[in-house]
Scaffold this motif. Structure first.
Motif, mmCIF file in Angstrom:
data_model
loop_
_atom_site.group_PDB
_atom_site.id
_atom_site.type_symbol
_atom_site.label_atom_id
_atom_site.label_comp_id
_atom_site.label_asym_id
_atom_site.label_seq_id
_atom_site.Cartn_x
_atom_site.Cartn_y
_atom_site.Cartn_z
ATOM 1 N N PRO A 310 0.673 -1.306 0.029
ATOM 2 C CA PRO A 310 0.029 0.052 0.052
ATOM 3 C C PRO A 310 0.768 1.153 0.094
ATOM 4 N N GLY A 311 1.868 1.427 0.765
ATOM 5 C CA GLY A 311 2.726 2.660 0.781
ATOM 6 C C GLY A 311 3.375 2.824 -0.515
ATOM 7 N N ARG A 312 3.661 1.831 -1.227
ATOM 8 C CA ARG A 312 4.300 1.952 -2.330
ATOM 9 C C ARG A 312 3.338 2.730 -3.568
ATOM 10 N N ILE A 313 1.963 1.989 -3.458
ATOM 11 C CA ILE A 313 1.188 2.642 -4.276
ATOM 12 C C ILE A 313 0.955 4.117 -4.017
ATOM 13 N N ALA A 314 0.813 4.313 -2.626
ATOM 14 C CA ALA A 314 0.767 5.668 -2.352
ATOM 15 C C ALA A 314 1.853 6.696 -2.761
ATOM 16 N N MET A 315 3.004 6.020 -2.552
ATOM 17 C CA MET A 315 4.291 6.841 -3.073
ATOM 18 C C MET A 315 4.058 7.287 -4.515
ATOM 19 N N ARG A 316 3.570 6.314 -5.403
ATOM 20 C CA ARG A 316 3.740 6.582 -7.018
ATOM 21 C C ARG A 316 2.644 7.591 -7.351
ATOM 22 N N VAL A 317 1.503 7.781 -6.426
ATOM 23 C CA VAL A 317 0.741 8.874 -6.697
ATOM 24 C C VAL A 317 1.626 10.113 -6.861
#
Ligand code: HEM
Length: 542
Positions: A310-317
């Protein structure tokens, strides 16, 4: 001599010391950066003051205002002869080789293992410190997700875009049918609308309107811009020490923003997993059409477990906000200024086109309807050409260890940066007749003529060439979205977004013309948006 604080001598000496320290600092920075800069082949000509030590000091400072003239000079002197040349390093930008048009295809044909766009972006944007975690730009999976999903899902997200545009434009411009409302074009209008629309596509309705989330995303994009200015002022050997301190800024804004995205991402992961496991509770559930779902689905299909965190997806935003918001706002800003300073018949023609197509398609926007808006498409593309946003928009770094040799016979060693000059092409009379004039329907006249032809007449027309005049079709002479396999994958979305927004504005508002087009100011290799207000009043319809 004793210096009394506050005395003239004391102040004088203090200012002198500060000045001398700054000068020494800049000289050391330039010298150290000069030593560590990629070495360009000796046979390449340089524009500006050349490549010596003393020249690089002059280039560094004067490039701030003169870079545009240098590029134009090099284009006329070298590119017209099919030769490459070097644009010297200026504040914020490394020295780069500008490749002539005759070698463009060669450059685009090189694999990423030889000439890398990603590595060039990583260096220019200080990917090691300015993007939360270096992995984000080292392995730009979000770009892959956008390439793979955005264009194919555009049709499905049109209703969401329409709802977002309608609500946001009304919120900014108001509903008063009597009085004109003055709004600042960039700060209030575009920055009040574009971040919401973009984030609607990225993270959905519930988050895209959250002011705290938006504030932190905007702050993140500005952190990257500050990094752009800050790192070139630091000697490179200091980057590993001061970079991590700088990176606290983007990390902070990411942490503040992820408070709103993480719960949605976690829930979406669970929902999609349960749906995939045929959980009966999910029989009628459909994943929302946004970057979060596309990212999860792509990572699941490709077995990328890291990209399912989840953290990686949030970062990619965050890098996607950076790639899309200012680019779109600057494009829209220039286009609206160009349209509103043109003859008032231009707005009338755009209003007529939008109203006609909207009504023809049952009072809704469809993919086909948006594609038929030739005039608006042309007015935006012509503005991208006329009011060029940056001198060049394509960058590649030589990553092959053994370097690469161009068709001109020049060997570029590992680390060299190559670019393709867009500004001089956009303003070359041999490419664009009357290049100084904003001719809004330059690209739509032939398309409209074609539409009014009989079938027999149409048979004799080169349809492929005609299609190339659309704003999303990149080419040697249309580089506003780059060109080749790394051309902007967001351009189809931008075309929809801007057409829906401008159409809504012209159909529902009267806007006072802008009497004079403010001159474009160039700083380094980019143009600065002028400060412009527009005045809008809701039209009384039916
Ligand atoms: C008017 C608005 C925009 C402009 C002018 C623009 C311009 C560009 C340009 C010139 C490039 C190529 C850079 C190079 O080759 O070095 C690029 C790449 C990219 N753009 Fe855009 N862009 C815009 C909007 C967007 C939007 C809305 C998105 C995403 C949602 C987006 C996502 C990307 C991505 C992911 C890349 C990297 C592609 C790759 O390297 O393969 N852009 N953009």
């Amino acid at each position: 001599m004793e210096l009394r604080s506050g005395s003239f001598v004391g102040v004088h000496f203090t200012l002198f010391n500060v000045f001398a320290t700054c000068l020494t600092y800049f000289a050391v920075t330039i010298a150290l950066n000069f030593l560590r800069a990629p070495k360009y082949p000796d046979e390449l000509p340089w524009v500006g003051y050349g490549k010596s030590w003393s020249a690089s000091i002059k280039n560094f400072f004067e490039g701030f205002t003169k870079c545009r003239d240098w590029l134009q000079d090099g284009y006329k002197k070298y590119h017209k002869e099919g030769r490459a040349f070097v644009i010297p390093s200026t504040l914020g930008m490394s020295a780069e080789v500008s490749i002539p048009r005759s070698q463009m295809q060669w450059m685009l044909d090189q694999p990423d293992s030889v000439l890398s766009t990603g590595e060039a972006h990583f260096d220019t944007l200080n990917g090691a410190y300015a993007f939360i975690d270096p992995v984000l730009l080292k392995d730009a999976y979000h770009e892959h997700v956008i390439h793979k999903n955005l264009a194919r899902n555009l049709n499905a997200i049109i209703p969401e875009l329409v709802e977002e545009v309608n609500d946001d434009v009304q919120e900014v411009c108001g509903a008063d049918t009597q009085q004109f409302k003055k709004v600042n074009l960039m700060d209030e209008f575009l920055m009040g609308i574009i971040p919401k629309i973009t984030n609607r596509m990225l993270v959905g309705k519930s988050v895209c309107r959250n002011p705290e989330f938006l504030k932190n995303m905007m702050a993140f994009t500005m952190d990257v811009v500050y990094g752009f200015m800050f790192f070139p002022l630091l000697p490179r050997p200091l980057h590993p020490f001061l970079g991590p301190i700088f990176s606290l800024l983007p990390k902070y804004h990411y942490w503040k923003g992820r408070k709103y995205t993480l719960p949605i991402i976690k829930k979406r992961l669970e929902d999609m997993r349960r749906k995939d496991a045929d959980d009966p509770a999910y029989a009628d559930w459909k994943a929302p059409n946004d970057f979060i779902s596309w990212s999860i689905r792509t990572a699941m299909d490709e077995g990328k477990t890291d990209e399912l965190k989840p953290g990686r997806i949030a970062m990619r935003v965050c890098p996607l906000n950076f790639a899309s918001i200012h680019t779109t706002a600057l494009t829209a800003h220039s286009a609206l200024i160009d349209i509103l300073t043109a003859d008032p018949s231009v707005v009338e023609a755009l209003r007529e086109e939008a109203t006609r197509i909207y009504n023809e398609d049952g009072q809704q926007w469809t993919k086909n309807g948006l594609a038929r808006m030739y005039k608006l498409d042309s007015a935006i593309r012509e503005s991208q050409r006329h009011s060029t946003m940056a001198m060049s928009l394509i960058s590649k770094k030589v990553v092959a260890k053994e370097g690469v040799t161009s068709p001109e016979g020049i060997h570029y060693p590992n680390g060299c940066l190559l670019t393709y000059a867009w500004l001089p092409v956009a303003h070359d009379n041999d490419v664009y007749e009357k290049h100084d004039t904003y001719d809004p329907f330059r690209f739509s006249r032939d398309r409209e003529r074609f539409e009014s032809m009989t079938l027999e007449e149409k048979a004799g027309v080169d349809v492929l060439k005609l299609r190339q005049s659309g704003m999303v079709t990149t080419g040697h002479s249309h580089q506003a979205f780059g060109h080749g396999r790394h051309a902007c994958p967001g351009r189809f979305f931008v075309a929809h977004e801007l057409k829906i927004m401008f159409a809504y504005l012209f159909m529902n508002y009267e806007i006072k013309p802008i009497l004079e087009r403010p001159e474009l100011k160039w700083v380094g290799r980019a143009s600065m948006p002028p400060n412009v207000d527009i005045e809008a009043r809701r039209r009384q319809l039916g």
